[in-house]
Design a protein around this motif. Structure first.
Motif, PDB file in Angstrom:
ATOM      1  N   SER A   8       0.830  -1.195   0.000  1.00  0.00           N
ATOM      2  CA  SER A   8       0.000   0.000   0.000  1.00  0.00           C
ATOM      3  C   SER A   8       0.869   1.252   0.000  1.00  0.00           C
ATOM      4  CB  SER A   8      -0.908  -0.002   1.225  1.00  0.00           C
ATOM      5  OG  SER A   8      -1.605   1.222   1.333  1.00  0.00           O
ATOM      6  N   THR A   9       0.413   2.284  -0.696  1.00  0.00           N
ATOM      7  CA  THR A   9       1.104   3.578  -0.652  1.00  0.00           C
ATOM      8  C   THR A   9       0.366   4.555   0.264  1.00  0.00           C
ATOM      9  OG1 THR A   9      -0.121   4.354  -2.609  1.00  0.00           O
ATOM     10  CG2 THR A   9       2.017   3.290  -2.995  1.00  0.00           C
ATOM     11  N   CYS A  10      -0.666   4.056   0.942  1.00  0.00           N
ATOM     12  CA  CYS A  10      -1.444   4.904   1.851  1.00  0.00           C
ATOM     13  C   CYS A  10      -0.673   5.117   3.147  1.00  0.00           C
ATOM     14  CB  CYS A  10      -2.796   4.246   2.135  1.00  0.00           C
ATOM     15  SG  CYS A  10      -3.859   5.218   3.235  1.00  0.00           S
ATOM     16  N   VAL A  15      -7.702   1.682   4.846  1.00  0.00           N
ATOM     17  CA  VAL A  15      -8.563   2.364   3.881  1.00  0.00           C
ATOM     18  C   VAL A  15      -9.970   1.798   4.019  1.00  0.00           C
ATOM     19  CG1 VAL A  15      -9.092   2.692   1.435  1.00  0.00           C
ATOM     20  CG2 VAL A  15      -6.728   2.852   2.230  1.00  0.00           C
ATOM     21  N   ARG A  32      -3.339  -1.483   5.817  1.00  0.00           N
ATOM     22  CA  ARG A  32      -2.183  -1.109   5.000  1.00  0.00           C
ATOM     23  C   ARG A  32      -1.239  -2.291   4.738  1.00  0.00           C
ATOM     24  NH1 ARG A  32       0.403   3.610   7.840  1.00  0.00           N
ATOM     25  NH2 ARG A  32       1.086   1.953   9.252  1.00  0.00           N
ATOM     26  N   PRO A  35      -3.418  -4.953   1.869  1.00  0.00           N
ATOM     27  CA  PRO A  35      -4.380  -4.112   1.157  1.00  0.00           C
ATOM     28  C   PRO A  35      -5.458  -4.875   0.394  1.00  0.00           C
ATOM     29  CG  PRO A  35      -2.223  -4.032   0.088  1.00  0.00           C
ATOM     30  CD  PRO A  35      -2.036  -4.713   1.401  1.00  0.00           C
ATOM     31  N   ARG A 423      -9.119  -0.733  -2.898  1.00  0.00           N
ATOM     32  CA  ARG A 423      -7.811  -0.876  -3.557  1.00  0.00           C
ATOM     33  C   ARG A 423      -7.311   0.477  -4.069  1.00  0.00           C
ATOM     34  NH1 ARG A 423      -5.513  -3.000  -8.777  1.00  0.00           N
ATOM     35  NH2 ARG A 423      -3.492  -3.786  -8.115  1.00  0.00           N
ATOM     36  N   HIS A 426      -5.525   2.506  -1.526  1.00  0.00           N
ATOM     37  CA  HIS A 426      -4.154   2.082  -1.259  1.00  0.00           C
ATOM     38  C   HIS A 426      -3.195   2.447  -2.392  1.00  0.00           C
ATOM     39  CE1 HIS A 426      -4.839  -0.193   2.435  1.00  0.00           C
ATOM     40  NE2 HIS A 426      -5.904  -0.755   1.887  1.00  0.00           N
ATOM     41  N   HIS A 427      -3.757   2.725  -3.561  1.00  0.00           N
ATOM     42  CA  HIS A 427      -2.931   3.016  -4.743  1.00  0.00           C
ATOM     43  C   HIS A 427      -3.554   4.183  -5.525  1.00  0.00           C
ATOM     44  CE1 HIS A 427      -0.951  -0.847  -3.998  1.00  0.00           C
ATOM     45  NE2 HIS A 427      -2.149  -1.366  -3.874  1.00  0.00           N
TER      46      HIS A 427
END
Length: 572
Positions: A8-10, A15, A32, A35, A423, A426-427
């Protein structure tokens, strides 16, 4: 497909997506560290019909003092109980109101919507109540599963149709803020994009072709209210690129329900139907729920009949004029396809299928026109998602109309948008480019020139200027990278200005000159306080516009102070 391997980039712990639909709503979430391990909300139980669903009706009940009472099945059941005892007068019940944001031309915060009995309330309040309920229900679910979690640990993603304009999206942002979600914790996922993202990681062999680099496919998201259509291409780096601007219309599954209710009204007459809706609320909701279940069994097979059990209360109201139900059905122009047996309406399957004709004809015709465009003629795959796409007649319509296309339908197609929205959270960079649905520009007042419209000439500080000019920034159909910025250096027209108001306009035309042209409307305004100075040069500002995200936002820099801040265009 190694789903769990994705990172994840969160920056937040988890999320949570809220899929606020026209007919049904729900939520889902994932953490996270995992994800793609997505948890959907607990089962909602209808009560009277024991219908269990992963979503609940988008129905809001308010007390007579206009405060919130309940949402979903609970709201419908409570209102039914009140109606049984003739105590529902003064209460407010709102159903299937999301389409207001698509159908209202000049949407405002005080745009009214009607409840089931015709009473008005501001749509904004009803949307805020809905989001607040789903947020609070989610929070209780999380607290029962995870210890020590904080509300600030959640990144919320709210799903919106791609065919909505920026005004409708900001309406939702404000409603979410009123519901208690801070602006910095809100992102929007466009519904067909979300579904497309989820199908990229679905462990289904039939969908595996969508993950091949440079694959192009059409996404058709069919919900209860709208059909949302776009075209994607899978890129080498795993991201998605939009290659056709989103389009669609109000061609969802609700149109089938309307056809069924119209058929019943043709049989029992409008007066009896109106009285039934007003006075027999429990039976009315049971009728709708039964049809919701029954219509899924209407398949492409033409043989046999479909049986619909009608409430005794409706039959009694219909027969108050002395005419029996069997006789009323005999009066239908195509009476041979219908039969009355006891308390049941028996309909030939061929006739039952016609209930689906209105939305399917409009949908298929629209998709056919899309495939006439050169840039997508070579696309051979159509991805069907959304609750309405699970209907066998939808599949049949696409197979017959597009025999040379591969039709792809994921398992649990009705949850593809919801899971994909998680999803997406997260992206956020998973979609690399989008196609502009509008021409967007800023209103300017340049010095008047010969080619300008004389009626637009005005004087400012003894200078002749032309008002209502649109300085175009992006055009309809333009490909816009998500990280693309449009930079502008602005100078006030007068040294006496204390603030600068940037007005953005959108147009349905590729080229627009004046803000007053047909199809051009004000998108919103950005108010910026300017430095206190007598020098006009001290009041220079630089604006950076971001048009590639799911919403338009602007970063502003004051030249004199180097102060920077981000702002949302105020659409209201």
């Amino acid at each position: 497909m190694a789903m769990a391997a994705e990172k994840s980039t969160c920056s937040r712990l988890l999320v949570a997506a809220i899929d606020f639909g026209t007919t049904y709503s729900g939520y889902a979430f994932s953490f996270r560290d995992k994800p793609n391990d997505i948890h959907t909300n607990p089962n909602w139980v209808a009560g009277s019909e024991k219908l269990v669903s992963l979503k609940c009706p988008s129905t809001v009940l308010l007390k007579p003092n206009k405060t919130f009472h309940s949402f979903g099945f609970e709201a419908e059941n409570k209102y039914s109980d009140l109606a049984e005892d003739d105590e529902h007068h003064g209460w407010y019940l709102f159903r299937r109101f999301k389409l207001t944001l698509y159908e209202t031309t000049n949407l405002k915060l005080d745009t009214p919507i009607e409840d089931i009995s015709g009473k008005n309330m501001p749509a904004f309040d009803i949307f805020a109540h809905s989001i607040s309920f789903l947020k609070n229900h989610l929070w209780k679910t999380l607290q029962s599963r995870v210890c020590g979690i904080l509300e600030t640990d959640i990144q919320y993603v709210i799903t919106v149709p791609a065919i909505w304009d920026p005004r409708a999206k900001q309406f939702m942002r404000r409603a979410a803020y009123k519901a208690g979600i801070p602006n910095e914790q809100i992102s929007f996922a466009l519904e067909p994009e979300a579904a497309s993202l989820w199908c990229q990681v679905e462990t289904d062999d039939k969908l595996s072709s969508l993950s091949e680099p440079l694959t192009k496919y059409m996404v058709v998201d069919l919900g209860g209210g709208t059909a949302d259509i776009t075209v994607h291409q899978k890129m080498d780096d795993g991201s998605l690129k939009e290659i056709q601007k989103a389009s669609g219309g109000a061609w969802g599954g609700n149109e089938v329900d309307k056809s069924y209710l119209q058929l019943l009204e043709n049989i029992v007459q409008a007066e009896a139907m109106d009285k039934f809706k007003r006075e027999e609320m429990t039976d009315y909701f049971d009728l709708l729920r039964e049809f919701e279940t029954k219509k899924r069994s209407i398949t492409r097979d033409n043989e046999g009949k479909i049986t619909f059990k009608l409430p005794q209360s409706l039959c009694k109201l219909a027969e108050l004029d002395g005419v029996k139900m069997a006789t009323k059905i005999e009066r239908l122009h195509d009476k041979s396809k219908y039969r009355w047996t006891g308390d049941k309406l028996r309909i030939e399957k061929v006739a039952a299928k016609t209930l689906f004709a209105p939305p399917l004809e409009m949908l298929i015709n629209h998709v056919k026109k899309m495939f006439e465009q050169p840039e997508i003629q070579n696309i051979d795959a159509i991805l069907l998602v959304g609750g309405f796409s699970e209907c066998d007649l939808v599949t049949e319509a696409f197979e017959q109309s597009f025999p040379d296309k591969r039709l792809l339908i994921p398992k649990e197609a009705g949850l593809a948008v919801l899971k994909g929205a998680v999803r997406f959270g997260h992206h956020l960079d998973a979609i690399k480019t989008r196609i502009s649905r509008f021409t967007i520009g800023r209103e300017i007042w340049p010095e008047f020139e010969k080619h300008h419209n004389p009626a637009k000439k005005i004087k400012v500080d003894e200078k002749e200027r032309c008002k209502d000019i649109v300085k175009q920034m992006i055009k309809i159909g333009d490909e816009i990278p998500v990280n693309m910025t449009h930079e502008e250096r602005l100078m006030p027209v007068s040294a006496n200005q204390k603030a600068s108001a940037i007005k953005l306009y959108s147009s349905t035309s590729r080229n627009v000159t004046y803000t007053t042209e047909l199809g051009c409307q004000e998108l919103g305004m950005l108010a910026i306080d300017l430095p206190q100075s007598r020098s006009i040069s001290d009041k220079k500002i630089t604006s950076y516009y971001y048009f590639g995200d799911t919403e338009i936002h602007v970063r502003v820099k004051i030249a004199k102070t180097n102060e920077e801040f981000e702002k949302w265009i105020d659409c209201f």
